[in-house]
Design a protein around this motif. Sequence first.
Motif, PDB file in Angstrom:
ATOM      1  N   GLU A 224      88.289  46.350  30.915  1.00  0.00           N
ATOM      2  CA  GLU A 224      87.638  47.630  30.667  1.00  0.00           C
ATOM      3  C   GLU A 224      86.325  47.663  31.456  1.00  0.00           C
ATOM      4  O   GLU A 224      85.665  46.642  31.611  1.00  0.00           O
ATOM      5  N   ALA A 225      85.945  48.827  31.931  1.00  0.00           N
ATOM      6  CA  ALA A 225      84.716  48.983  32.712  1.00  0.00           C
ATOM      7  C   ALA A 225      83.567  49.410  31.809  1.00  0.00           C
ATOM      8  O   ALA A 225      83.713  50.293  30.954  1.00  0.00           O
ATOM      9  N   TYR A 226      82.418  48.758  31.973  1.00  0.00           N
ATOM     10  CA  TYR A 226      81.204  49.071  31.235  1.00  0.00           C
ATOM     11  C   TYR A 226      80.047  49.268  32.229  1.00  0.00           C
ATOM     12  O   TYR A 226      80.065  48.732  33.339  1.00  0.00           O
ATOM     13  N   VAL A 227      79.034  50.037  31.808  1.00  0.00           N
ATOM     14  CA  VAL A 227      77.802  50.144  32.598  1.00  0.00           C
ATOM     15  C   VAL A 227      76.974  48.901  32.340  1.00  0.00           C
ATOM     16  O   VAL A 227      76.613  48.603  31.204  1.00  0.00           O
ATOM     17  N   SER A 228      76.693  48.158  33.386  1.00  0.00           N
ATOM     18  CA  SER A 228      75.928  46.922  33.230  1.00  0.00           C
ATOM     19  C   SER A 228      74.485  47.047  33.699  1.00  0.00           C
ATOM     20  O   SER A 228      73.635  46.222  33.361  1.00  0.00           O
ATOM     21  N   GLU A 229      74.148  48.102  34.488  1.00  0.00           N
ATOM     22  CA  GLU A 229      72.784  48.209  35.027  1.00  0.00           C
ATOM     23  C   GLU A 229      72.561  49.627  35.511  1.00  0.00           C
ATOM     24  O   GLU A 229      73.488  50.305  35.963  1.00  0.00           O
ATOM     25  N   GLU A 230      71.330  50.101  35.415  1.00  0.00           N
ATOM     26  CA  GLU A 230      70.939  51.385  35.971  1.00  0.00           C
ATOM     27  C   GLU A 230      69.827  51.161  36.987  1.00  0.00           C
ATOM     28  O   GLU A 230      68.937  50.347  36.781  1.00  0.00           O
ATOM     29  N   VAL A 231      69.879  51.886  38.088  1.00  0.00           N
ATOM     30  CA  VAL A 231      68.868  51.782  39.144  1.00  0.00           C
ATOM     31  C   VAL A 231      68.147  53.113  39.257  1.00  0.00           C
ATOM     32  O   VAL A 231      68.777  54.156  39.456  1.00  0.00           O
ATOM     33  N   GLU A 232      66.832  53.112  39.053  1.00  0.00           N
ATOM     34  CA  GLU A 232      66.019  54.315  39.209  1.00  0.00           C
ATOM     35  C   GLU A 232      65.386  54.317  40.596  1.00  0.00           C
ATOM     36  O   GLU A 232      64.883  53.291  41.058  1.00  0.00           O
ATOM     37  N   ILE A 233      65.401  55.472  41.249  1.00  0.00           N
ATOM     38  CA  ILE A 233      64.822  55.615  42.584  1.00  0.00           C
ATOM     39  C   ILE A 233      63.602  56.512  42.463  1.00  0.00           C
ATOM     40  O   ILE A 233      63.718  57.683  42.091  1.00  0.00           O
ATOM     41  N   ASN A 234      62.435  55.997  42.757  1.00  0.00           N
ATOM     42  CA  ASN A 234      61.184  56.749  42.678  1.00  0.00           C
ATOM     43  C   ASN A 234      60.480  56.713  44.027  1.00  0.00           C
ATOM     44  O   ASN A 234      60.518  55.710  44.740  1.00  0.00           O
ATOM     45  N   ARG A 235      59.824  57.830  44.363  1.00  0.00           N
ATOM     46  CA  ARG A 235      58.996  57.876  45.565  1.00  0.00           C
ATOM     47  C   ARG A 235      57.563  58.197  45.168  1.00  0.00           C
ATOM     48  O   ARG A 235      57.328  59.007  44.277  1.00  0.00           O
ATOM     49  N   GLU A 236      56.608  57.606  45.831  1.00  0.00           N
ATOM     50  CA  GLU A 236      55.210  57.907  45.581  1.00  0.00           C
ATOM     51  C   GLU A 236      54.470  57.947  46.908  1.00  0.00           C
ATOM     52  O   GLU A 236      54.859  57.293  47.883  1.00  0.00           O
ATOM     53  N   ASN A 237      53.429  58.775  46.954  1.00  0.00           N
ATOM     54  CA  ASN A 237      52.596  58.882  48.146  1.00  0.00           C
ATOM     55  C   ASN A 237      51.437  57.916  48.047  1.00  0.00           C
ATOM     56  O   ASN A 237      50.754  57.849  47.021  1.00  0.00           O
ATOM     57  N   VAL A 238      51.216  57.172  49.086  1.00  0.00           N
ATOM     58  CA  VAL A 238      50.050  56.292  49.175  1.00  0.00           C
ATOM     59  C   VAL A 238      49.204  56.760  50.350  1.00  0.00           C
ATOM     60  O   VAL A 238      49.714  57.288  51.334  1.00  0.00           O
ATOM     61  N   THR A 239      47.908  56.613  50.240  1.00  0.00           N
ATOM     62  CA  THR A 239      46.977  57.085  51.264  1.00  0.00           C
ATOM     63  C   THR A 239      46.331  55.897  51.953  1.00  0.00           C
ATOM     64  O   THR A 239      45.876  54.963  51.302  1.00  0.00           O
ATOM     65  N   GLU A 240      46.329  55.959  53.262  1.00  0.00           N
ATOM     66  CA  GLU A 240      45.636  54.949  54.035  1.00  0.00           C
ATOM     67  C   GLU A 240      44.847  55.648  55.140  1.00  0.00           C
ATOM     68  O   GLU A 240      45.161  56.768  55.531  1.00  0.00           O
ATOM     69  N   ASN A 241      43.789  55.041  55.580  1.00  0.00           N
ATOM     70  CA  ASN A 241      42.938  55.617  56.609  1.00  0.00           C
ATOM     71  C   ASN A 241      43.397  55.171  57.990  1.00  0.00           C
ATOM     72  O   ASN A 241      43.645  53.991  58.217  1.00  0.00           O
ATOM     73  N   GLN A 242      43.515  56.130  58.893  1.00  0.00           N
ATOM     74  CA  GLN A 242      43.807  55.837  60.282  1.00  0.00           C
ATOM     75  C   GLN A 242      42.657  56.350  61.135  1.00  0.00           C
ATOM     76  O   GLN A 242      42.131  57.447  60.899  1.00  0.00           O
ATOM     77  N   THR A 243      42.252  55.591  62.097  1.00  0.00           N
ATOM     78  CA  THR A 243      41.161  55.984  62.986  1.00  0.00           C
ATOM     79  C   THR A 243      41.756  56.525  64.277  1.00  0.00           C
ATOM     80  O   THR A 243      42.601  55.879  64.909  1.00  0.00           O
TER      81      THR A 243
END
Length: 272
Positions: A224-243
């Motif tokens: 029988e098939a069972y759900v063994s794991e869930e994967v969440e996909i999240n995106r976030e913005n990070v800020t870095e300085n460029q000269t």
Amino acid sequence: MANFETFRSEEELLARIDQLRAQGFKDSELEVISANEIKNNDTLRYYGISDRARKEVLDPEYNGVYAYYTGEDLDPAYFGDFGFDSTVSDEAIGAVENGNYVLAIEREGYLENPEYIDAAFENRKDYIDKDILEREDLSKNEKIQLHEERLRVNKEKVQSGEIGLKKHVVTETQEIEVPVEKERVTIERHAVDGEKVADGYNFDSTDEEIRIPIHEERVTVDKEAYVSEEVEINRENVTENQTVSEEVRKEKLDVVESGDVKEVDSDKDGLL
């Protein structure tokens, strides 16, 4: 299209406003821009330049000349809202950055009408370099403009990478110990004292066979098939300085003296 005049002092600015009023200009046709707010003044009502679009909401009963201070907020978009074209807007920004008061005048053709001449201009001649004043090919409203390039930084969103997620099937062997039951037959034989049977017992000449069924448990396997794991996909913005860096060009004024002229301070007021 709107245009503007510049003034070095509060007194000259207010005198010019009084002059334009006397020439028939309405207060709604005049607006003032400066780096800092003029305190304790009854002629002007000051707001931050970002509040210009909602001035009537902030003070609906006011009918005088509105004024705006920029502080450090010299966003060119604010100056475009006064009706200046891009060239005039850049000149107005430069005037404010140099500490001048800018008087924006919203009346078509007022520069070409001699009726609206700035009578106080003669009193401000000392603000203009001598070599410009003595040129015969310039009127008093004309001036030499020095230009410089400024970096304008734009940002656009581009794809810099990609993350792919996919599923695949792997096979592994699982072992489970299962107890099972089996039937086992044992035969026991016991000697007995001979007991007389009935007379006439008939010994059957055929072989008689007794069959005894033996049972056991056998293991069957279902999956029988069972759900063994869930994967969440999240995106976030990070800020870095460029000269970023780029060479820019800037015009500087060279004063060429010829003949018997008074000494000219080329660094006066830090304009050169």
